[in-house]
Enzyme design. Structure first.
Site, mmCIF file in Angstrom:
data_model
loop_
_atom_site.group_PDB
_atom_site.id
_atom_site.type_symbol
_atom_site.label_atom_id
_atom_site.label_comp_id
_atom_site.label_asym_id
_atom_site.label_seq_id
_atom_site.Cartn_x
_atom_site.Cartn_y
_atom_site.Cartn_z
ATOM 1 N NE ARG A 59 -0.578 -0.482 4.803
ATOM 2 C CZ ARG A 59 -1.101 -0.708 5.960
ATOM 3 N NH1 ARG A 59 -2.391 -0.773 6.083
ATOM 4 N NH2 ARG A 59 -0.355 -0.897 7.022
ATOM 5 C CE LYS A 158 7.136 -19.345 10.967
ATOM 6 N NZ LYS A 158 7.991 -18.184 11.311
ATOM 7 C CG HIS A 188 12.746 -20.418 5.709
ATOM 8 N ND1 HIS A 188 12.093 -19.998 6.835
ATOM 9 C CD2 HIS A 188 14.068 -20.384 6.021
ATOM 10 C CE1 HIS A 188 12.986 -19.714 7.776
ATOM 11 N NE2 HIS A 188 14.190 -19.940 7.313
ATOM 12 C CE LYS A 192 17.039 -22.929 7.233
ATOM 13 N NZ LYS A 192 17.859 -21.733 7.095
ATOM 14 C CD GLU A 226 16.594 -17.490 15.051
ATOM 15 O OE1 GLU A 226 16.749 -16.848 14.002
ATOM 16 O OE2 GLU A 226 15.536 -17.491 15.699
ATOM 17 C CG ASP A 245 9.039 -17.047 15.065
ATOM 18 O OD1 ASP A 245 8.480 -16.683 14.016
ATOM 19 O OD2 ASP A 245 10.258 -16.878 15.277
ATOM 20 C CG HIS A 250 11.144 -23.156 11.006
ATOM 21 N ND1 HIS A 250 10.527 -23.080 9.782
ATOM 22 C CD2 HIS A 250 11.360 -21.869 11.378
ATOM 23 C CE1 HIS A 250 10.377 -21.801 9.437
ATOM 24 N NE2 HIS A 250 10.873 -21.060 10.391
ATOM 25 C CE LYS A 349 13.589 -14.770 17.062
ATOM 26 N NZ LYS A 349 14.053 -15.097 15.709
HETATM 27 C C1 BG6 Z 1 11.617 -17.580 10.747
HETATM 28 C C2 BG6 Z 1 11.285 -17.020 12.094
HETATM 29 O O1 BG6 Z 1 10.616 -18.423 10.286
HETATM 30 O O2 BG6 Z 1 12.840 -18.319 10.833
HETATM 31 C C3 BG6 Z 1 12.391 -16.127 12.610
HETATM 32 O O3 BG6 Z 1 10.083 -16.266 12.005
HETATM 33 C C4 BG6 Z 1 13.701 -16.874 12.590
HETATM 34 O O4 BG6 Z 1 12.103 -15.660 13.916
HETATM 35 C C5 BG6 Z 1 13.951 -17.532 11.233
HETATM 36 O O5 BG6 Z 1 14.730 -15.951 12.873
HETATM 37 C C6 BG6 Z 1 15.160 -18.447 11.277
HETATM 38 O O6 BG6 Z 1 15.461 -18.861 9.978
HETATM 39 P P1 BG6 Z 1 16.950 -19.258 9.550
HETATM 40 O O7 BG6 Z 1 16.818 -19.682 8.148
HETATM 41 O O8 BG6 Z 1 17.793 -18.035 9.754
HETATM 42 O O9 BG6 Z 1 17.350 -20.353 10.481
#
Ligand code: BG6
Length: 494
Positions: A59, A158, A188, A192, A226, A245, A250, A349
């Site tokens: 937008r 997602k 995603h 990988k 992370e 999340d 994942h 995190k």
């Molecule tokens: C995302 C999450 O789906 O995956 C994020 O919303 C996270 O919070 C990310 O940081 C991690 O992805 P990757 O590919 O960096 O491990």
């Protein structure tokens, strides 16, 4: 090859059919940092032809050339592309258009229509990089303005809902416009390389299968740690938390690929059916056992190697929050193969380092002939990122005098030592699979719903339980309680 995972060898790129992709959320982080760079890389590889079209939609008020500037700036900011080719980038931008639409209004849909091909022959992809509450609304709108044809597909980013009920609603809403075979639910992680390799490791080798069960495996650990914090996504994250999340999607996908039976083939339906069986066999966590089987934490400020980290509340601009930035779970799969084998999941995190891996901890030998010399059980470490590798740890006799001394050493299959190809981002593969109509690496409705049912059990138990969230210092391994959870069973995090 429809609906099949691509098993062709080598790194040659077979061009995909021309397509048009309409990215809702076209100025957002995901589009700028991941989707457009992924499309550019496949364009450079010769996989995307010049008669394809990419249309960013949002937008914000941008002209086409301002949109080009925006994505160019972002590409340079976030990519470490040493072989950047200005000429190819300019040619790529010729494929990229921009349309301003507020998806809640009725304006400008005609402009979008005018930017799309009038032929029904071109594959048309609607990529919804938007909050899930918008998914059904956008689909209904697309249908009403006549933009959906037989060649149309929708990609859902997602999070797919916030719980089972909301996921159900999304699936039903989207399902009124797009049938299941044209619905691509992205996780995603499945794109990988090292995650796809789980299929090859398990089903392309005979060695592991006889050991892949409670007969030889003591426990399994799946970690996605992370070092980053919430990175400007505070508003979303504070409503989601680590369980929604990362675990719901994942980590549970990794668990499925680790634990599932061999599918009859790599066809989407076969792979998905096996994954759903695993999700359905997950033992539900209840109020009675939630404190023994889960740990949730939230980071507070910390200091590591002269980096000072702020705490979570500052990062999300709030005085109070009970959102977990760390979760560890002791899961159980109630079936013949896995009964009695704890599957530990953890993600967080602001942990000490970025590291995603699956660890298969084997049982000790049934009887040691080495007297007092300790014999360590074998361990298989599947490092997903970074330093991608598969390491199998063995006991070996240390050469030389001094009796039978045992040393634990790895057989190390490191990607860096074995592969020299450009390492594609997960989105490249997934986007090309959408164009090819290959659903194998996407989640089906049943997977998403079953995963939410299990996660909802934990969310409910947390809501009803009287335990508070544990704080952990940024830059560490998370709350101590996560170690206690394992040590009760004489297990250790790797
Ligand atoms: C995302 C999450 O789906 O995956 C994020 O919303 C996270 O919070 C990310 O940081 C991690 O992805 P990757 O590919 O960096 O491990």
């Amino acid at each position: 090859m429809e609906n099949m995972i691509d098993t062709s060898s080598g790194s040659s790129f077979v061009p995909v059919e021309p397509f048009e992709i309409i990215v809702f959320g076209g100025t957002g982080d995901l589009a700028r940092r991941k989707l457009l760079p992924a499309l550019y890389h496949r364009y450079c590889d010769g996989q995307i032809s010049d008669d394809s079209r990419i249309i960013g939609v949002s937008r914000s008020d941008y002209t086409r050339s301002e949109y080009h500037d925006l994505i160019t700036k972002c590409y340079h900011e976030f990519s470490d592309d040493v072989s950047f080719d200005q000429n190819l980038w300019s040619k790529f931008l010729e494929l990229v258009y921009y349309v301003k639409i507020d998806v809640l209004d009725n304006d400008n849909w005609k402009v979008l229509k005018n930017n799309l091909s009038s032929s029904n022959e071109l594959i048309r992809i609607f990529y919804l990089a938007m909050p899930p509450s918008m998914f059904s609304k956008i689909c209904v709108k697309l249908d009403k303005v006549g933009l959906v044809n037989e060649k149309s597909r929708v990609v859902l980013e997602k999070p797919l809902g916030t719980d089972y009920e909301s996921a159900l609603k999304i699936n039903e809403g989207v399902g009124q416009v797009f049938d299941e075979n044209n619905t691509y639910r992205i996780d995603h992680y499945l794109g990988k390389e090292t995650v796809q390799n789980l299929l090859v490791l398990r089903f392309g080798n005979i060695l592991l299968e006889p050991l892949w069960s409670n007969q030889a495996i003591d426990y399994v650990q799946i970690t996605a740690a992370e070092s980053i914090g919430v990175e400007g996504r505070g508003a979303y994250y504070d409503n989601a938390g680590a369980l929604r999340d990362m675990v719901q999607n994942h980590l549970l996908q990794l668990l499925c690929l680790t634990a599932m039976e061999a599918p009859a083939s790599l066809e989407a339906d076969d792979v998905r059916a096996e994954k759903i069986k695993v999700l359905k066999a997950l033992k539900h966590i209840t109020l009675e056992d939630v404190n023994q089987n889960t740990v949730r934490g939230q980071y507070i400020g910390g200091n590591k190697e002269n980096n000072i980290f702020s705490d979570y509340l500052t990062d999300v601009g709030s005085k109070e929050s009970s959102t977990e930035t760390y979760v560890a779970i002791k899961a159980e799969i109630e079936n013949w193969r896995w009964a009695g084998v704890p599957i530990y999941l953890r993600t967080g995190k602001r942990m000490s380092s970025r590291r995603s891996e699956i660890v298969i901890q084997f049982k000790p030998v049934p009887h040691s002939i080495f007297g007092d010399t300790p014999v360590k059980p074998n361990k298989l470490v599947i490092r997903l990122q970074p330093d991608e590798a598969v390491k199998l740890w063995f006991e070996v006799k240390e050469p030389g005098a001094g009796g039978m001394r045992l040393k634990t050493l790895p057989l190390n299959l490191s990607y860096a030592d074995n592969f020299t190809v450009r390492y594609p981002d997960a989105y490249e593969r997934l986007l090309m699979d959408v164009v090819r109509g290959n659903l194998s690496l996407f989640m089906c409705r049943g997977e998403v719903e079953s995963a939410w049912q299990w996660v909802d059990g934990i969310l409910n138990a947390w809501r009803l339980s009287d335990t508070s969230i544990d704080k952990y210092n940024a830059g560490t391994e998370g709350p101590d309680k996560a170690n206690d959870m394992l040590s009760k069973s004489n297990h250790l995090w790797s």
